[in-house]
Design an enzyme around this catalytic site. Structure first.
Site, PDB file in Angstrom:
ATOM      1  N   HIS A   2     -22.694  -3.712 -30.214  1.00 51.48           N
ATOM      2  CA  HIS A   2     -22.665  -3.015 -31.499  1.00 51.48           C
ATOM      3  C   HIS A   2     -22.085  -3.920 -32.571  1.00 51.48           C
ATOM      4  O   HIS A   2     -21.448  -4.923 -32.277  1.00 51.48           O
ATOM      5  CB  HIS A   2     -21.786  -1.762 -31.410  1.00 51.48           C
ATOM      6  CG  HIS A   2     -22.436  -0.626 -30.683  1.00 51.48           C
ATOM      7  ND1 HIS A   2     -22.851   0.513 -31.312  1.00 51.48           N
ATOM      8  CD2 HIS A   2     -22.746  -0.478 -29.369  1.00 51.48           C
ATOM      9  CE1 HIS A   2     -23.400   1.323 -30.417  1.00 51.48           C
ATOM     10  NE2 HIS A   2     -23.353   0.755 -29.229  1.00 51.48           N
ATOM     11  N   GLU A  58     -17.937  -4.710 -30.204  1.00 50.54           N
ATOM     12  CA  GLU A  58     -18.234  -4.718 -31.639  1.00 50.54           C
ATOM     13  C   GLU A  58     -18.167  -6.177 -32.057  1.00 50.54           C
ATOM     14  O   GLU A  58     -17.090  -6.750 -32.180  1.00 50.54           O
ATOM     15  CB  GLU A  58     -17.201  -3.892 -32.409  1.00 50.54           C
ATOM     16  CG  GLU A  58     -17.146  -2.422 -32.004  1.00 50.54           C
ATOM     17  CD  GLU A  58     -18.203  -1.554 -32.689  1.00 50.54           C
ATOM     18  OE1 GLU A  58     -19.086  -2.120 -33.370  1.00 50.54           O
ATOM     19  OE2 GLU A  58     -18.138  -0.316 -32.520  1.00 50.54           O
TER      20      GLU A  58
HETATM   21 ZN   LIG Z   1     -22.687   1.043 -33.300  1.00 46.02          ZN
END
Ligand SMILES: [Zn+2]
Length: 594
Positions: A491, A556
């Protein structure tokens, strides 16, 4: 000091009772800097840490003789001598008793953290929700640490952050501002540049919420802010005593609140949602519906109570505006609906019934939330669903092509699932400057990662390999169906404003393996990219992480809300670098733990 000691003690007991003591499943900050903790132990609620942490992060002189079992720690104000196995320490020549004796573990002198922190008059606080332990340095100690870092870099093994050229804030956090952000929960952000201990409480007559921050500096008091939102009337702040800044929220009505700590130390306050009116009707399909007006949909719990039969709905984090009331319905089996404020955070709705009813769905219609009710029991409803439901469709599997795999490769025949976040109708988060979609960034990174993993012999299954929508349920179902050995979800991040940047890795703290995978992936990626390290973060609210039956992480890889990182994230060379960093993490995980 004592007060904090107790809070920490309770929090630690609660936290560590569910964990094995051998590994640090918490993050640890000293003076706003993350401590790389090689080992930690918990004995009777006391954390033991390697003595070398005091040298590396607090510039203490530490001399240890493991064979003789002796250790001496020197700060400008204190010299502490300890012995392995003995609860007696000598502090500036005087004997003092520690709650727990130091121990030797794997060639490290493990010492009780709280004893040292109390001696130095520092603050220790533990955020149980986020599993983070903080020590704030006093100004004097921070100055000393800085001076030593500048004066004797060769002789001290100090971490990079103390290098004056890249020095960030250490020591006392600064309260920069208090920002009213509004929204359905009347959010307020307390902007701190480090981790501060705080206490908060509600007062009545008149209604107020108070936060006391301790050991924090500021250029305040700030001017009073008049808000006149539904809940918050005014925000005031003042120096309460020499260690405490008090922030007072004058409220327009009683409300509860939640406080969330932000990664950089700031505190976000969310007050209750508000419930206004309620009502009842039957829709065209003759389904009974209770509706309520709220500024956003709150969570609620449901309980069925017998004799007299009642259905009780507790709306969490809500304030009922305009007082308690009752609605006479008279539509069997529903007789009436009552609603009232049950506790400062819970609005309770009670349905008086002559026969069973259960809520089955909530629909939002123009700011009104309608709870659709089923006339019958939970079992009857389940039976109805089974009669009517089409057979569940299994998610589409993207089976990799058969190929010859060299058995000597490090990941030979390992089945790994790579999950590019979002996709199709779900763009994910959106960039600030270029309007980059998260889904478009994470896909090429994931495909490159998959290619690199295959080069190392792995069998890679993607949850998506093009721009399509895949539900969270299907993503994790795919990983479980193929019996993957690890699950990596890729992500990109965003945050209000443009300042936040860097890499973080989320994991479910229930299993140690998740933490291990998160740690190696995070550190390899950060090193490879030379990106800001935001650390690994335990999360228990993410479906994919909670339901994966194998070590799973959600990485992330950067912030699309940060103008520079947004640009980097669409650069194919940088995407390739991210994939390489992730690959290194996976390789290290299998090398170390498999
Ligand atoms: Zn995401």
């Amino acid at each position: 000091m004592q007060k904090y000691g107790l809070i920490i003690f309770i929090a630690l007991i609660m936290f560590f009772s569910a964990n094995s003591a051998a590994d640090a499943a918490f993050s640890f900050y000293i003076g706003g800097q993350k401590v790389e903790l090689a080992a930690s132990q918990v004995v009777n609620g006391n954390i033991l840490i390697p003595a070398s942490v005091l040298r590396d992060y607090m510039a203490a002189d530490v001399e240890s003789d493991l064979e003789a079992g002796k250790l001496s720690i020197s700060f400008p104000t204190h010299t502490i001598i300890m012995e392995i196995g003995s609860p007696t320490a000598k502090v500036n020549g005087e004997e003092q008793i520690m709650d727990v004796a130091p121990q030797a573990v794997d060639g490290e002198f493990m010492i009780p953290l709280r004893f040292v922190v109390d001696l130095l008059g520092l603050q220790l606080s533990f955020d149980a929700k986020q599993a983070v332990l903080y020590i704030n340095l006093s100004d004097e100690l921070a100055d000393w640490v800085r001076a030593r870092a500048e004066g004797e870099p060769a002789d001290l093994n100090l971490p990079e952050f103390l290098n004056p050229e890249q020095s960030t804030t250490i020591g006392t956090p600064v309260l920069k501002k208090i920002v009213f952000m509004g929204g359905p929960r009347s959010r307020v952000f307390i902007d701190l540049d480090g981790f501060a201990a705080y206490e908060s409480f509600l007062l009545t007559n008149p209604d107020r919420m108070v936060i006391d921050l301790t050991g924090v500096r500021w250029d305040g008091p700030f001017p009073e802010q008049v808000i006149n939102d539904t809940l918050v009337r005014r925000i005031r702040s003042d120096q309460f005593d020499h260690r405490t800044i008090r922030i007072v929220f004058d409220l327009n009505r009683a409300t509860d609140y939640e406080i969330n700590r932000w990664p950089d130390g700031g505190l976000e306050i969310e007050f209750n949602y508000q419930i206004r009116d309620i009502g009842y009707y039957r829709d065209e399909e003759q389904n009974p519906r209770i509706w309520f007006e709220a500024n956003e949909q709150p969570m609620f719990s449901v309980q069925m109570l017998p004799s007299p039969m009642r259905l009780v709905l507790d709306f969490q984090s809500t304030t009922l505006l305009d007082g308690a009331r009752e609605l006479q319905v008279g539509d069997p089996p529903l007789r009436s609906v009552r609603i009232s404020q049950n506790t400062p955070s819970i609005t309770r709705m009670v349905l008086d019934l002559d026969g069973p009813m259960i809520p089955i769905e909530v629909e939002e219609i123009n700011g009104r939330y309608e709870i659709i009710l089923f006339e019958g029991t939970e079992q009857e409803y389940q039976a109805k669903l089974e009669r009517e439901a089409p057979k569940p469709v299994e998610p589409e599997l993207l089976i990799p092509e058969d190929r010859k795999i060299d058995d000597s490769l490090p990941l030979a025949h390992r089945i790994l699932v790579v999950d590019p976040g979002h996709g199709g109708s779900d763009p994910g988060t959106i960039g600030n400057v270029l309007g980059v979609f998260e889904k478009d960034v994470v896909l090429p990174i994931s495909l490159e990662l998959g290619r690199l993993l295959e080069e190392q012999g792995a069998i890679v299954v993607y949850t998506r390999n093009d721009d399509r929508y895949v539900s969270y349920f299907d993503r994790v179902a795919i990983a479980n169906m193929v019996n993957a050995e690890i699950f990596i979800s890729v992500h990109a991040n965003s945050y209000e404003g443009t300042a936040a940047r860097g890499v973080e890795t989320l994991y479910n703290p229930l299993y140690l393996e998740n933490f291990r995978l998160a740690q190696v992936v995070q550190s390899e990626l950060v090193n490879h990219l030379d990106a800001k390290n935001r650390g690994v973060r335990p999360r228990t609210d993410l479906h994919v992480l909670n339901n994966a039956e194998m070590p799973a992480v959600l990485v992330e890889v950067g912030f699309v809300s940060h103008p520079e990182e947004e640009k980097l994230l669409i650069d194919p060379d940088y995407q390739k670098k991210i994939a390489e960093g992730l690959l290194n993490g996976v390789l290290l995980f299998f090398q170390n733990y498999r």
